[in-house]
Write a protein that holds these residues in place. Structure first.
Motif, PDB file in Angstrom:
ATOM      1  N   VAL A  86       1.007  -1.305  -0.089  1.00 43.28           N
ATOM      2  CA  VAL A  86       0.048  -0.087   0.186  1.00 43.28           C
ATOM      3  C   VAL A  86       0.789   1.034  -0.055  1.00 43.28           C
ATOM      4  CG1 VAL A  86      -1.570   1.212   1.488  1.00 43.28           C
ATOM      5  CG2 VAL A  86      -1.906  -1.218   1.013  1.00 43.28           C
ATOM      6  N   PHE A  87       1.937   1.223   0.690  1.00 48.52           N
ATOM      7  CA  PHE A  87       2.900   2.416   0.717  1.00 48.52           C
ATOM      8  C   PHE A  87       3.834   2.735  -0.372  1.00 48.52           C
ATOM      9  CE2 PHE A  87       2.123   1.883   5.190  1.00 48.52           C
ATOM     10  CZ  PHE A  87       2.037   3.228   5.765  1.00 48.52           C
ATOM     11  N   GLU A  88       4.444   1.400  -0.890  1.00 48.58           N
ATOM     12  CA  GLU A  88       4.997   1.380  -2.057  1.00 48.58           C
ATOM     13  C   GLU A  88       4.349   1.730  -3.487  1.00 48.58           C
ATOM     14  OE1 GLU A  88       8.377  -1.740   0.039  1.00 48.58           O
ATOM     15  OE2 GLU A  88       7.249  -2.251  -1.848  1.00 48.58           O
ATOM     16  N   THR A  89       3.157   1.702  -3.676  1.00 46.22           N
ATOM     17  CA  THR A  89       2.427   1.886  -4.846  1.00 46.22           C
ATOM     18  C   THR A  89       1.560   3.022  -4.587  1.00 46.22           C
ATOM     19  OG1 THR A  89       0.528   0.596  -3.968  1.00 46.22           O
ATOM     20  CG2 THR A  89       2.357  -0.553  -5.351  1.00 46.22           C
ATOM     21  N   ALA A  90       1.683   3.705  -3.625  1.00 47.58           N
ATOM     22  CA  ALA A  90       0.928   5.043  -3.313  1.00 47.58           C
ATOM     23  C   ALA A  90       1.757   6.191  -4.002  1.00 47.58           C
ATOM     24  CB  ALA A  90       0.769   5.299  -1.934  1.00 47.58           C
ATOM     25  N   ASP A  91       0.863   7.271  -4.169  1.00 48.35           N
ATOM     26  CA  ASP A  91       1.420   8.725  -4.693  1.00 48.35           C
ATOM     27  C   ASP A  91       2.243   9.180  -3.775  1.00 48.35           C
ATOM     28  OD1 ASP A  91      -0.240   9.798  -2.942  1.00 48.35           O
ATOM     29  OD2 ASP A  91      -1.818  10.399  -4.473  1.00 48.35           O
ATOM     30  N   ALA A  92       2.680  10.548  -3.780  1.00 53.08           N
ATOM     31  CA  ALA A  92       3.270  11.301  -2.691  1.00 53.08           C
ATOM     32  C   ALA A  92       3.032  10.969  -1.434  1.00 53.08           C
ATOM     33  CB  ALA A  92       3.562  12.667  -3.239  1.00 53.08           C
ATOM     34  N   SER A  93       1.768  10.635  -1.041  1.00 59.77           N
ATOM     35  CA  SER A  93       1.090  10.711   0.172  1.00 59.77           C
ATOM     36  C   SER A  93       1.810   9.472   0.644  1.00 59.77           C
ATOM     37  CB  SER A  93      -0.500  10.712   0.217  1.00 59.77           C
ATOM     38  OG  SER A  93      -0.647   9.683  -0.653  1.00 59.77           O
ATOM     39  N   GLY A  94       2.333   8.466   0.146  1.00 54.88           N
ATOM     40  CA  GLY A  94       2.856   7.541   0.696  1.00 54.88           C
ATOM     41  C   GLY A  94       4.081   7.460   1.543  1.00 54.88           C
ATOM     42  N   ALA A  95       4.819   8.755   1.296  1.00 49.94           N
ATOM     43  CA  ALA A  95       6.102   9.255   2.054  1.00 49.94           C
ATOM     44  C   ALA A  95       5.864   8.937   3.307  1.00 49.94           C
ATOM     45  CB  ALA A  95       6.376  10.726   1.658  1.00 49.94           C
ATOM     46  N   ILE A  96       6.956   8.585   4.219  1.00 50.84           N
ATOM     47  CA  ILE A  96       7.046   8.299   5.586  1.00 50.84           C
ATOM     48  C   ILE A  96       7.473   9.528   6.350  1.00 50.84           C
ATOM     49  CG2 ILE A  96       7.604   6.902   7.443  1.00 50.84           C
ATOM     50  CD1 ILE A  96       7.519   4.617   5.588  1.00 50.84           C
ATOM     51  N   TRP A  97       6.968  10.452   6.928  1.00 49.08           N
ATOM     52  CA  TRP A  97       7.239  11.564   7.379  1.00 49.08           C
ATOM     53  C   TRP A  97       7.377  11.385   8.906  1.00 49.08           C
ATOM     54  CZ3 TRP A  97       9.722  14.184   4.103  1.00 49.08           C
ATOM     55  CH2 TRP A  97       9.209  14.532   2.814  1.00 49.08           C
ATOM     56  N   THR A  98       8.172  10.374   9.194  1.00 50.25           N
ATOM     57  CA  THR A  98       8.513  10.239  10.612  1.00 50.25           C
ATOM     58  C   THR A  98       9.977   9.410  10.657  1.00 50.25           C
ATOM     59  OG1 THR A  98       7.898   9.401  12.841  1.00 50.25           O
ATOM     60  CG2 THR A  98       7.320   7.976  11.029  1.00 50.25           C
ATOM     61  N   GLY A  99      10.535   9.494  11.574  1.00 49.06           N
ATOM     62  CA  GLY A  99      11.940   8.785  11.800  1.00 49.06           C
ATOM     63  C   GLY A  99      12.824   9.536  12.846  1.00 49.06           C
ATOM     64  N   TYR A 100      14.054   9.012  12.790  1.00 51.79           N
ATOM     65  CA  TYR A 100      14.838   9.179  13.872  1.00 51.79           C
ATOM     66  C   TYR A 100      16.377   9.564  13.476  1.00 51.79           C
ATOM     67  CZ  TYR A 100      10.781   7.239  16.203  1.00 51.79           C
ATOM     68  OH  TYR A 100       9.474   7.339  16.702  1.00 51.79           O
ATOM     69  N   THR A 101      16.993  10.452  14.280  1.00 55.36           N
ATOM     70  CA  THR A 101      18.329  10.714  13.890  1.00 55.36           C
ATOM     71  C   THR A 101      19.131   9.402  13.656  1.00 55.36           C
ATOM     72  OG1 THR A 101      18.292  13.003  14.781  1.00 55.36           O
ATOM     73  CG2 THR A 101      20.609  11.834  14.410  1.00 55.36           C
ATOM     74  N   TYR A 102      18.834   8.445  14.640  1.00 59.60           N
ATOM     75  CA  TYR A 102      19.515   7.263  14.589  1.00 59.60           C
ATOM     76  C   TYR A 102      18.926   6.255  13.978  1.00 59.60           C
ATOM     77  CZ  TYR A 102      21.818  10.225  18.230  1.00 59.60           C
ATOM     78  OH  TYR A 102      22.269  11.428  18.834  1.00 59.60           O
ATOM     79  N   SER A 103      17.813   6.332  13.408  1.00 57.77           N
ATOM     80  CA  SER A 103      17.453   5.102  12.561  1.00 57.77           C
ATOM     81  C   SER A 103      18.541   4.790  11.466  1.00 57.77           C
ATOM     82  CB  SER A 103      16.177   5.645  11.834  1.00 57.77           C
ATOM     83  OG  SER A 103      15.165   6.000  12.706  1.00 57.77           O
ATOM     84  N   ALA A 104      18.617   3.339  11.600  1.00 56.29           N
ATOM     85  CA  ALA A 104      19.483   2.653  10.659  1.00 56.29           C
ATOM     86  C   ALA A 104      20.903   3.293  10.957  1.00 56.29           C
ATOM     87  CB  ALA A 104      19.183   2.783   8.972  1.00 56.29           C
ATOM     88  N   HIS A 105      21.185   3.441  12.319  1.00 58.98           N
ATOM     89  CA  HIS A 105      22.457   4.041  12.509  1.00 58.98           C
ATOM     90  C   HIS A 105      23.408   2.904  11.849  1.00 58.98           C
ATOM     91  CE1 HIS A 105      26.061   5.218  15.101  1.00 58.98           C
ATOM     92  NE2 HIS A 105      25.192   6.156  15.319  1.00 58.98           N
ATOM     93  N   PRO A 106      24.507   3.052  11.343  1.00 59.84           N
ATOM     94  CA  PRO A 106      25.665   2.155  10.787  1.00 59.84           C
ATOM     95  C   PRO A 106      26.126   1.406  11.755  1.00 59.84           C
ATOM     96  CG  PRO A 106      26.474   4.303  10.431  1.00 59.84           C
ATOM     97  CD  PRO A 106      25.141   4.409  10.939  1.00 59.84           C
ATOM     98  N   VAL A 107      26.490   1.700  13.177  1.00 60.28           N
ATOM     99  CA  VAL A 107      27.019   1.186  14.144  1.00 60.28           C
ATOM    100  C   VAL A 107      25.995   0.028  14.681  1.00 60.28           C
ATOM    101  CG1 VAL A 107      28.300   0.974  16.516  1.00 60.28           C
ATOM    102  CG2 VAL A 107      28.652   2.743  14.717  1.00 60.28           C
ATOM    103  N   GLY A 108      24.782   0.529  14.945  1.00 53.98           N
ATOM    104  CA  GLY A 108      23.739  -0.291  15.422  1.00 53.98           C
ATOM    105  C   GLY A 108      23.443  -1.354  14.264  1.00 53.98           C
ATOM    106  N   ALA A 109      23.485  -1.053  13.226  1.00 51.79           N
ATOM    107  CA  ALA A 109      23.041  -2.088  12.128  1.00 51.79           C
ATOM    108  C   ALA A 109      24.280  -3.023  11.912  1.00 51.79           C
ATOM    109  CB  ALA A 109      23.053  -1.262  10.809  1.00 51.79           C
ATOM    110  N   ALA A 110      25.268  -2.717  12.322  1.00 52.15           N
ATOM    111  CA  ALA A 110      26.434  -3.674  12.226  1.00 52.15           C
ATOM    112  C   ALA A 110      26.337  -4.831  13.392  1.00 52.15           C
ATOM    113  CB  ALA A 110      27.833  -3.238  12.398  1.00 52.15           C
ATOM    114  N   ALA A 111      25.668  -4.072  14.589  1.00 50.00           N
ATOM    115  CA  ALA A 111      25.258  -4.952  15.908  1.00 50.00           C
ATOM    116  C   ALA A 111      24.321  -5.844  15.550  1.00 50.00           C
ATOM    117  CB  ALA A 111      24.954  -4.096  16.795  1.00 50.00           C
ATOM    118  N   VAL A 112      23.092  -5.487  14.698  1.00 48.47           N
ATOM    119  CA  VAL A 112      22.203  -6.050  14.384  1.00 48.47           C
ATOM    120  C   VAL A 112      22.549  -7.487  13.533  1.00 48.47           C
ATOM    121  CG1 VAL A 112      19.922  -6.195  12.854  1.00 48.47           C
ATOM    122  CG2 VAL A 112      20.409  -4.490  14.426  1.00 48.47           C
ATOM    123  N   VAL A 113      23.699  -7.226  12.491  1.00 51.25           N
ATOM    124  CA  VAL A 113      23.933  -8.256  11.715  1.00 51.25           C
ATOM    125  C   VAL A 113      24.666  -9.206  12.580  1.00 51.25           C
ATOM    126  CG1 VAL A 113      25.456  -8.997   9.636  1.00 51.25           C
ATOM    127  CG2 VAL A 113      23.865  -6.775   9.635  1.00 51.25           C
TER     128      VAL A 113
END
Length: 449
Positions: free
Chosen positions: A308-335
């Motif tokens: 639903v999000f990926e096939t939507a028009d511009a209203s499918g944009a996700i206008w929320t998130g965090y400075t540390y979202s997908a942080h590279p150090v955190g992502a390395a820890a996840v893997v």
């Protein structure tokens, strides 16, 4: 680091602690945990105990996993940070998203949105649920259903769907449009129902009644923990989550499975939803995703929601998130953490050691009348409800609960107080001998009441 005398003198003087009274903390200084090894923590006085709390339901791999530590260290030298806002990404985040999706593919999860922790993940999931319905042409679906006794973090949205008034009353009014159903808590419930299957049916009926009362076209999502953790380790009947799934499907409501505690093997399965044979529409995760070595959370989405999000028009944009979202150090820890979690097959040990702990506490219940109820038996999550009168189910007073807690700590195990409950969620790598140590320490603690 400053010396021990400085730490003792400054303890709680400048630092306000979560989930506690700042004045009381100054009068009764917190225990200073100075180091940890394996599944043990060592305080400033050198007292070593088994951490039967697992930090805070989170150090699934204990405190000595070198693979995660090395991954974090290596990434700090290569790329310590860069924004993952639209337009830029980083290699560990891409790899981590693939690893998380692969880990939860059997649950039907197809996409991940990384956050800074569990509370962030819950708030993001609630936002996405509203946006999902808006994108589908149902903007009136803004309300949320959840369970009493449930815990979903402390951000505005999470506190609003929380089912424990301790996290709500002081901060009300909270988010409007949040409604709570009875918990599948056989020991205490408004129906006085002790049969878990019948209780599950009654709560499902209450859910239908609430949805019809609110108008189905106004409900966005229902959020639940597969096993309620902080609320007292409340284990529902095996039919319960299936009932919730069926009702959500009937009324077009999204089912969000809060896996912040239950995920990554704690229930004896890789997810709590999988433990009950249910595929949710969304999941929230944190804690065990890095064994708490780095703060990371995430929202996982099924193909149904993602499309639903990926096939939507511009209203499918996700206008929320965090400075540390997908942080590279955190992502390395996840893997690294997911690789180690799989390699160690922690779910198998969690199932076996969880059964050992549960049965051991049941034996203690036969010995001590202050134990009113024991809950668990599904992985490494165990709750012990303390009472002053077993026949009347009178909750034990706080002073006695603290006395039991302290005596247990002194005897070799850290457990957690939750109202008149003692809660346990040890690292998933804990051994048979270490569970025996926890049970011995609890025996000493109950004897001190």
């Amino acid at each position: 680091m400053k010396d021990d005398n400085f730490l003792r003198e400054m303890n709680a003087r400048h630092l306000w602690h979560p989930m506690g009274h700042p004045g009381e903390q100054q009068q009764n200084a917190p225990t200073i945990i100075k180091s940890a090894e394996g599944v043990e923590i060592i305080d400033i006085d050198g007292h070593r105990v088994v951490d039967a709390v697992g930090g805070l339901w989170c150090t699934n791999l204990g405190y000595s996993n070198d693979a995660i530590k090395q991954a974090i260290s290596d990434q700090l030298w290569q790329l310590p940070y860069y924004s993952a806002f639209a337009g830029t990404s980083n290699p560990p985040a891409i790899e981590a998203s693939y690893a998380v999706q692969e880990f939860f593919a059997e649950d039907g999860m197809a996409r991940v949105f990384f956050t800074s922790g569990g509370s962030d993940a819950v708030d993001t999931a609630l936002r996405m649920a509203r946006q999902y319905h808006r994108l589908r042409g149902e903007p009136t679906r803004t309300k949320f259903l959840s369970l009493k006794k449930g815990y979903h973090g402390t951000h505005w949205g999470g506190a609003s769907v929380n089912g424990n008034n301790r996290f709500r009353i002081t901060y009300e009014p909270l988010l409007p449009g949040c409604f709570h159903l009875p918990s599948p808590y056989t020991y205490r419930n408004p129906y006085h129902e002790t049969d878990p299957a019948k209780l599950a049916e009654k709560i499902a009926a209450a859910m239908v009644d609430e949805i019809e009362f609110q108008d189905p076209s106004t409900i966005a999502a229902f959020i639940m923990e597969p096993i309620q953790g902080a609320g007292g380790v409340i284990v529902p009947d095996a039919s319960f989550m299936k009932h919730m799934r069926e009702v959500c499907d009937r009324y077009g409501i999204l089912l969000i499975s809060d896996e912040v505690i239950c995920g990554f093997g704690r229930t004896g399965d890789w997810s709590g939803a999988r433990h009950w044979g249910v595929k949710p529409d969304m999941m929230t995760v944190a804690k065990g995703i890095t064994s708490a070595y780095f703060p990371v959370g995430g929202v996982l989405l099924s193909d149904k929601v993602a499309d639903v999000f990926e096939t939507a028009d511009a209203s499918g944009a996700i206008w929320t998130g965090y400075t540390y979202s997908a942080h590279p150090v955190g992502a390395a820890a996840v893997v690294a953490c997911l690789s180690e979690t799989t390699r160690l097959d922690t779910r198998t040990n969690a199932a076996a050691r969880g059964t050992q702990l549960f049965h051991g506490v049941q034996r203690l219940m036969e010995k001590y009348d202050i134990i009113g109820d024991v809950r668990g038996g599904h992985g490494l999550m165990t709750g012990i409800e303390l009472v002053s009168d077993r026949s009347a189910k009178t909750p034990m007073d706080a002073a006695t609960v603290k006395k039991v807690h302290q005596a247990t700590y002194e005897a070799g195990a850290m457990v957690r107080i939750g109202g008149n409950n003692l809660l346990m969620s040890p690292p998933l790598i804990i051994t048979e001998a270490e569970i025996d140590q926890v049970l011995s320490a609890l025996d000493t603690g109950f004897a001190a009441a």
